[in-house]
Design an enzyme around this catalytic site. Structure first.
Site: not given
Length: 347
Positions: A95-96
């Site tokens: 994810c980020w």
């Protein structure tokens, strides 16, 4: 949660693992690891709802809301990743910044018997890695940088070199811009992060080559900037100057920019941005030619009174090699022969 194995970005890249991005489709579209798959945990609206609950009610309530939203989707998420795993043995979820989204999806998968890794630090770790790795890949590389006035078919020659198997990188193609005030017509630029990632991926493919060919650009291509490690290497590369007759350059630019495909206002808008660099008489001539559909005349005037003058100010003080030709085909043949000769010297 202990069922999830983490992996560093360097290890995942070196071992050729396949990445799955679990951020929203909009986040993925803006930037992602090249060739990654997108299996989003949330939609943008769902992510907004969870964030709103977090702000208003706190972390515990936000997590409960996230579980409520995600629960019905778990089978389809795991199934999608299982399908990817059929084609690629080792999967890395990210994810980020290596937070709850990647942890949740990796946990679901592993509990269901679809064993995956989770990327330490998420995309942010990848971002930091590629800027370091770019410098490492370029360390012992020689760059051949092709310069020449606007319309000298540099991009065309470069793309043909790529098709013929030469180690070349098309910066303008990656940047979605032709590198001039009219350069964005009919094109769309990626984000800076995506551009950097795409350039890094191209460099990685050429990491075993002795030299790389690129087109001479300014540090800025449209609204994007060439990453610092690559720009420094360009500045110290072997500079190749190419030349074509004005008539050939006009003809090539007409095709390259699809001149005449769009209504006059599409060309008049960027023309207005350079008005201050043209005399009132020349500006009026170009404007009139565009309005009357006399595009060839407009292009030639732009070449003579704007682009050539601009290029003389921005071109390198000296070039190592000069290649002049009477046609694009002749120019391409001469550049190919030059590179074949230089390639033997590199061995």
């Amino acid at each position: 949660m202990s069922t999830v194995k983490e992996i560093d970005i360097e290890q995942a890249v070196d071992r050729g693992f396949t990445f799955v991005d679990v951020r929203t489709p909009e986040e993925f579209e803006e930037f992602h690891i090249p060739r990654a798959y997108n299996v989003p945990l949330f939609t943008s609206e769902e992510k907004r709802i969870v964030s709103e609950v977090y702000r208003e009610k706190g972390e515990k309530e936000a997590r409960l809301k996230a579980v409520e939203i995600v629960s019905p989707k778990i089978p389809s998420i795991v199934s999608s990743i299982a399908e990817i795993k059929k084609r690629h043995e080792n999967i890395v979820i990210y994810c980020w910044r290596g937070g709850l989204r990647s942890l949740a999806v990796a946990t679901f998968c592993n509990l269901a018997g679809v064993f995956v890794f989770r990327l330490k630090g998420g995309y942010r770790a990848f971002r930091q890695f590629i800027l370091r790795d770019m410098e490492k890949v370029l360390e012992n590389k020689r760059l051949y940088v092709i310069y020449g006035p606007t319309g000298c078919a540099k991009t065309c020659v470069l793309r043909n070199l790529i098709r013929q198997g030469f180690p070349a990188i098309d910066l303008e193609g990656l940047a979605g811009h032709r590198g001039s005030v009219f350069g964005n017509i009919g094109l769309k630029q990626p984000s800076q992060k995506m551009f950097d990632a795409l350039l890094w991926a191209k460099l990685r493919k050429l990491k075993d080559e002795k030299f790389i060919i690129v087109e001479g650009e300014s540090k800025r291509i449209g609204r994007l900037f060439v990453p610092e490690p690559f720009w420094r290497k360009m500045e110290t590369g072997i500079k190749v100057m190419v030349e074509l007759p004005l008539s050939v350059r006009v003809e090539y630019s007409m095709k390259d920019y699809c001149v005449g495909k769009y209504p006059p206002e599409v060309y008049l808008k960027p023309l207005g941005k350079i008005k201050k660099y043209l005399s009132p008489e020349v500006y009026k001539k170009i404007e009139t030619a565009i309005l009357k559909g006399k595009y060839r005349e407009a292009v030639e005037l732009l070449m003579v009174y704007y682009y050539d003058k601009l290029y003389k100010r921005s071109m390198p003080e000296s070039c190592d090699i000069k290649v002049a030709a009477g046609s694009v085909k002749e120019l391409e043949d001469k550049v190919v022969n030059l590179l074949l000769y230089q390639g033997t010297l590199e061995e």
